[in-house]
Design a protein around this motif. Structure first.
Motif, short mmCIF file in Angstrom:
data_model
loop_
_atom_site.label_atom_id
_atom_site.label_comp_id
_atom_site.label_asym_id
_atom_site.label_seq_id
_atom_site.Cartn_x
_atom_site.Cartn_y
_atom_site.Cartn_z
N GLU A 106 27.29 32.87 33.89
CA GLU A 106 27.45 34.32 33.72
C GLU A 106 26.34 34.80 32.79
O GLU A 106 26.36 34.54 31.59
N GLU A 161 37.43 37.87 30.95
CA GLU A 161 36.11 37.51 30.43
C GLU A 161 34.99 38.45 30.89
O GLU A 161 34.17 38.90 30.10
N ASN A 162 34.94 38.77 32.18
CA ASN A 162 33.85 39.61 32.68
C ASN A 162 33.93 41.04 32.14
O ASN A 162 32.91 41.66 31.84
N ARG A 205 31.24 42.98 29.72
CA ARG A 205 30.70 44.31 30.04
C ARG A 205 30.77 45.23 28.81
O ARG A 205 29.82 45.95 28.50
#
Length: 230
Positions: A14, A162-163, A167
């Motif tokens: 990521e 998590e994402n 952000r």
């Protein structure tokens, strides 16, 4: 007294997370970024090229599991430690990491404060190993305490994805001098106000953000969020 610089390799697919981890490393005077790998194959190449002393290792990579990297022949010969930073919460992966001597095991979503503390402990750990050529029991106990320091369980991570966290954090990482209101973060991320508040408060608890109060003439004071100083 001169201190050795510790080269750190980040293995994380990521990109936003990898850059956040890289930024944390760049702010520490004793740590130096050796490289960023987004796959197992790239990690093995960089491992041999850069010969780091520490790897921040994700487990779920596009071409395999990070845990297999600790069986790499180079790892067996090199003086290289591992901090796992992963969503792998199964006991088998955790047990493998411990058996193979991982310095730490941090579950995603990552607490900024928790990772900072782990890196600081590793720096102390490495320095004590360098200075102490012969150890007594007190020295050994000190090394084990650095590796096995207990932490309060962070229940604030519940419901944090998590994402989405990455952000929100990237917004502040890109403009670390600016204060953002909840409404401004909502506008830039597209998240709901309730979700935004939850993630912002999580970032405060994790030590990534600080809160400033803006007092107007009428109504309640506004909470403004700013990137925490390194």
């Amino acid at each position: 007294m001169q201190h050795n610089v510790i080269d750190v390799l980040i293995v994380e697919d990521e990109n936003v997370l990898a850059l956040l981890h890289a930024e944390l490393i760049s702010k520490h005077p004793r740590l130096r970024l050796a490289g960023i790998a987004s796959s197992l194959a790239e990690a093995q190449t960089l491992l041999n090229q850069t010969q780091p002393q520490l790897i921040l290792l994700d487990n779920y990579l596009p071409d395999g599991k990070g845990i297999t990297l600790i069986n790499d022949p180079f790892m067996a010969q090199a003086n290289c430690s591992v901090i796992f930073i992963t969503a792998a919460s199964d006991m088998d992966t955790c047990s493998q990491a411990i058996r193979n001597g991982a310095f730490d095991y941090i579950l995603k979503p990552v607490s900024w404060k928790r990772l900072s503390q782990s890196l600081e402990r590793f720096v102390q750990f490495a320095e004590q190993q360098r200075v102490w050529k012969i150890v007594d029991q007190q020295n050994v106990d000190s090394l084990y305490q650095l590796q096995a320091k207990n932490y309060r369980l962070d229940n604030g991570s519940k419901g944090i994805e998590e994402n989405t966290l990455a952000r929100v954090q990237k917004l502040f990482a890109d403009d670390d001098a600016r204060c953002f209101s909840v409404d401004e973060v909502v506008s830039k991320t597209g998240l709901s106000k309730t979700t935004t508040r939850r993630y912002l408060e999580h970032c405060v608890e994790a030590g990534f953000l600080t809160v400033e109060m803006q007092y107007g003439k009428i109504g309640h004071p506004r909470r403004l969020y700013r990137r925490a100083a390194a």
